[in-house]
Design an enzyme around this catalytic site. Structure first.
Site, PDB file in Angstrom:
ATOM      1  N   GLU A   1      -9.959   1.988   4.205  1.00  0.00           N
ATOM      2  CA  GLU A   1      -9.676   3.134   3.301  1.00  0.00           C
ATOM      3  C   GLU A   1     -10.982   3.664   2.683  1.00  0.00           C
ATOM      4  O   GLU A   1     -11.239   4.871   2.684  1.00  0.00           O
ATOM      5  CB  GLU A   1      -8.711   2.641   2.215  1.00  0.00           C
ATOM      6  CG  GLU A   1      -8.405   3.598   1.084  1.00  0.00           C
ATOM      7  CD  GLU A   1      -7.529   2.909   0.006  1.00  0.00           C
ATOM      8  OE1 GLU A   1      -6.447   2.404   0.339  1.00  0.00           O
ATOM      9  OE2 GLU A   1      -7.940   2.881  -1.166  1.00  0.00           O
TER      10      GLU A   1
ATOM     11  N   LYS B   1      -4.388  -6.678   3.651  1.00  0.00           N
ATOM     12  CA  LYS B   1      -4.430  -5.569   2.682  1.00  0.00           C
ATOM     13  C   LYS B   1      -5.872  -5.294   2.249  1.00  0.00           C
ATOM     14  O   LYS B   1      -6.273  -4.142   2.055  1.00  0.00           O
ATOM     15  CB  LYS B   1      -3.556  -5.892   1.457  1.00  0.00           C
ATOM     16  CG  LYS B   1      -3.637  -4.847   0.329  1.00  0.00           C
ATOM     17  CD  LYS B   1      -3.202  -3.486   0.800  1.00  0.00           C
ATOM     18  CE  LYS B   1      -3.128  -2.355  -0.185  1.00  0.00           C
ATOM     19  NZ  LYS B   1      -3.949  -2.241  -1.322  1.00  0.00           N
TER      20      LYS B   1
ATOM     21  N   HIS C   1      -7.388  -3.362   4.936  1.00  0.00           N
ATOM     22  CA  HIS C   1      -6.823  -2.007   4.813  1.00  0.00           C
ATOM     23  C   HIS C   1      -7.668  -1.212   3.805  1.00  0.00           C
ATOM     24  O   HIS C   1      -8.050  -0.071   4.052  1.00  0.00           O
ATOM     25  CB  HIS C   1      -5.359  -2.109   4.349  1.00  0.00           C
ATOM     26  CG  HIS C   1      -4.773  -0.816   3.868  1.00  0.00           C
ATOM     27  ND1 HIS C   1      -5.095  -0.267   2.645  1.00  0.00           N
ATOM     28  CD2 HIS C   1      -3.897   0.047   4.435  1.00  0.00           C
ATOM     29  CE1 HIS C   1      -4.448   0.881   2.493  1.00  0.00           C
ATOM     30  NE2 HIS C   1      -3.709   1.085   3.566  1.00  0.00           N
ATOM     31  N   ASN C   2      -7.961  -1.826   2.677  1.00  0.00           N
ATOM     32  CA  ASN C   2      -8.727  -1.110   1.653  1.00  0.00           C
ATOM     33  C   ASN C   2     -10.173  -0.869   2.072  1.00  0.00           C
ATOM     34  O   ASN C   2     -10.747   0.164   1.748  1.00  0.00           O
ATOM     35  CB  ASN C   2      -8.668  -1.872   0.327  1.00  0.00           C
ATOM     36  CG  ASN C   2      -7.342  -1.650  -0.383  1.00  0.00           C
ATOM     37  OD1 ASN C   2      -6.328  -1.405   0.270  1.00  0.00           O
ATOM     38  ND2 ASN C   2      -7.329  -1.746  -1.689  1.00  0.00           N
TER      39      ASN C   2
ATOM     40  N   SER D   1       0.822  -1.204   0.000  1.00  0.00           N
ATOM     41  CA  SER D   1       0.000   0.000   0.000  1.00  0.00           C
ATOM     42  C   SER D   1       0.854   1.251   0.000  1.00  0.00           C
ATOM     43  O   SER D   1       1.928   1.283   0.582  1.00  0.00           O
ATOM     44  CB  SER D   1      -0.912   0.025   1.224  1.00  0.00           C
ATOM     45  OG  SER D   1      -1.600   1.264   1.252  1.00  0.00           O
TER      46      SER D   1
HETATM   47  C1  6PG Z   1      -3.223   1.383  -1.607  1.00  0.00           C
HETATM   48  C2  6PG Z   1      -4.529   1.516  -2.319  1.00  0.00           C
HETATM   49  C3  6PG Z   1      -4.437   0.903  -3.681  1.00  0.00           C
HETATM   50  C4  6PG Z   1      -5.556   1.354  -4.598  1.00  0.00           C
HETATM   51  C5  6PG Z   1      -6.807   0.539  -4.399  1.00  0.00           C
HETATM   52  C6  6PG Z   1      -8.080   1.278  -4.267  1.00  0.00           C
HETATM   53  O1  6PG Z   1      -3.283   0.860  -0.515  1.00  0.00           O
HETATM   54  O2  6PG Z   1      -2.198   1.822  -2.138  1.00  0.00           O
HETATM   55  O3  6PG Z   1      -5.549   0.905  -1.600  1.00  0.00           O
HETATM   56  O4  6PG Z   1      -4.302  -0.462  -3.529  1.00  0.00           O
HETATM   57  O5  6PG Z   1      -5.738   2.686  -4.564  1.00  0.00           O
HETATM   58  O6  6PG Z   1      -6.811  -0.297  -5.502  1.00  0.00           O
HETATM   59  O7  6PG Z   1      -8.746   1.241  -5.447  1.00  0.00           O
HETATM   60  P1  6PG Z   1     -10.265   1.573  -5.739  1.00  0.00           P
HETATM   61  O8  6PG Z   1     -10.627   2.801  -4.993  1.00  0.00           O
HETATM   62  O9  6PG Z   1     -10.211   1.813  -7.217  1.00  0.00           O
HETATM   63  O10 6PG Z   1     -11.066   0.385  -5.390  1.00  0.00           O
END
Ligand code: 6PG
Length: 471
Positions: free
Chosen positions: A190, A183, A186-187, A129
């Site tokens: 996010e 991960k 994590h997303n 990430s």
């Molecule tokens: C990271 C991000 C990276 C990417 C994701 C999100 O941790 O560097 O999460 O992996 O930005 O793919 O993508 P989307 O918003 O397009 O789902």
């Protein structure tokens, strides 16, 4: 026999930047990309003195590597990764180390891990990430796989990762797909943090009629306080960016439909499978989906009534309440993510150490935040902590800010400004802290129409009532 320390396959921007990062740490790097033109363009853009060597077919690429060979795949997750692994496997030998640095689904990683280990290879599923800049300067690296495989690449991976307050943000977090699972969460986090920030922007923009610069100032102040984090920092910068075409703040010229590549969805799908209540992460995924219905939303705005979107609070009061709201929404969301990791760790035998996960997230990654330091401490003190808000200092933060959180969410609802992440966070915590929920009625309803039975509060055993006979 080749002499390069590591090979990187896939030269999209993440692969290129990782290759450059690895080389900058004193390693020699072989690179290969399916389309030759991209490899040539990359090599030509770099100075000749760089210890990077290109190959234009996969056999020559493998031949460049010293043994045991270390290969890092940086290709699109899914079928492209499978095709590449199929081509690579006959060329590798027992003891070689195959690493997938893409955003792979954990079930794919489990399958690939098993196939590679059967051939005597070490397979590491690596969540990386930090976006393009992180890949170049220091990402957070979440590794899953065998200890013996990890040990052989640990010095390299740990040297290229970001350095946080507690060391290199790279660690072996668990076996098999543990790294990719972490991960994925994590997303998920996010997605929900980003959604909550978008809601704060909407509340200031429409609800308080603030200019982009005024909002940037507020995000800047928050970034100097407990909310200090990468996502708050970039939000300030985004709001300050002017449209080069002269229309004003660039953000106002961007079409309001959010895209997604699927990791937030996977995170929510897994939460549903596990039965873990990551409600705000799911709310953020649904908010993106709803945002994409632009034409329908535009038509509905003409048909469905709502109030004037103006917050009924003084600006200074509202901004204080908004700080409390964002802080508690952030904590709720991290708490849900950690809880999901706790449940997945049990279910999938990952044996995750959540304080170590928090440590790896402290720098380099998209969800890095000052709050991760006390979160790490809380999980170090109590590894089986059921929910983050139960631990200090978070319990006290909740108790201090919850009234303002409520006023802000209520005010947003009153003004008709949608706050799905904030509101779901408040709903989640209110549900979690309610000892007696109305699920008693729900059980009665299930028993009424389906004879699904229920339990009584005053004795053990399974009960059923013939509800139709009740007069
Ligand atoms: C990271 C991000 C990276 C990417 C994701 C999100 O941790 O560097 O999460 O992996 O930005 O793919 O993508 P989307 O918003 O397009 O789902």
């Amino acid at each position: 026999m080749g002499s390069m320390d590591i090979g990187v396959i896939g030269l999209a921007v993440m692969g290129q930047n990782l290759a450059l990062n690895i080389e900058s740490r004193g390693y020699t790097v072989a690179v290969y990309n399916r389309t030759e033109a991209r490899t040539r363009a990359f090599i030509e853009s770099q100075s000749k003195s760089k210890a990077i060597e290109a190959a234009y077919d996969i056999e020559s690429f493998v031949a460049l590597l010293s043994r045991p060979r270390k290969v890092l795949l940086m290709v699109k997750s899914g079928a492209a990764t499978d095709a590449l692994i199929e081509a690579l496997l006959p060329l590798l030998e027992p003891g070689d180390i195959l690493m997938d640095g893409g955003n792979a689904h954990y079930s794919d990683t489990d399958r690939r891990y098993a196939a590679a280990e059967r051939l005597g290879l070490h397979y590491l599923g690596i969540g990386i990430s930090g976006g393009e800049t992180g890949a170049l300067l220091g990402p957070a690296i979440m590794v899953g796989g065998s200890l013996s495989g990890y040990e052989q690449v640990a010095p390299l991976l740990e040297s290229l990762a970001a350095v946080g307050p507690h060391g290199s943000c790279c660690a072996l977090l668990g076996p098999r797909s543990a790294g990719h699972y972490v991960k994925m969460i994590h997303n998920g986090i996010e997605y929900a943090l980003m959604q909550a920030l978008c809601e704060a922007y909407d509340l200031m923009h429409r609800g308080l009629e603030m200019s982009a610069d005024e909002m940037a100032d507020v995000f800047g102040r928050w970034n100097d306080a407990e909310l200090e984090s990468y996502l708050v920092a970039i939000t300030e910068k985004i709001l300050r960016q002017q449209d080069p075409e002269g229309t004003g703040p660039l953000v106002e010229m961007i079409l309001d439909t959010a895209a997604q590549k699927g990791t937030g969805k996977w995170s929510s799908q897994s939460a549903l499978d596990l039965g873990t209540p990551s409600a705000s992460i799911a709310a953020a995924v649904f908010a993106r989906i709803t945002s994409s219905l632009k034409a329908e939303r535009s038509a509905a705005e003409m048909l469905l009534a709502g109030p004037h979107p103006r917050l009924s609070m003084r600006r200074d009061e509202a901004l204080d309440a908004l700080f409390s709201t964002l802080l508690l929404a952030f904590l709720t969301v991290y708490g849900q993510g950690f809880r999901q990791l706790q449940d997945a760790s049990q279910d999938r035998a990952y044996a995750l150490d959540l304080s170590e996960v928090a440590r790896v997230w402290m720098a380099g990654c998209i969800i890095r935040a000052r709050l991760l330091v006390p979160m790490g401490k809380a999980f170090a003190r109590q590894p089986d902590l059921a929910y983050l808000l139960l631990a200090e200092p978070f319990q006290s933060l909740w108790n201090k800010h919850q009234a303002s959180f409520r006023s802000m969410v209520a005010c947003a609802h009153e003004a008709g400004i949608p706050v799905p992440a904030m509101s779901s966070a408040l709903n989640f915590v209110d549900t979690y802290r309610t000892a007696r929920l109305p699920a008693n009625l729900l059980q009665a309803q299930r028993d009424y129409f389906g004879a699904h039975t229920y339990q009584r509060i005053d004795r053990d055993g399974i009960e059923h009532t013939n509800w139709e006979q009740v007069r």
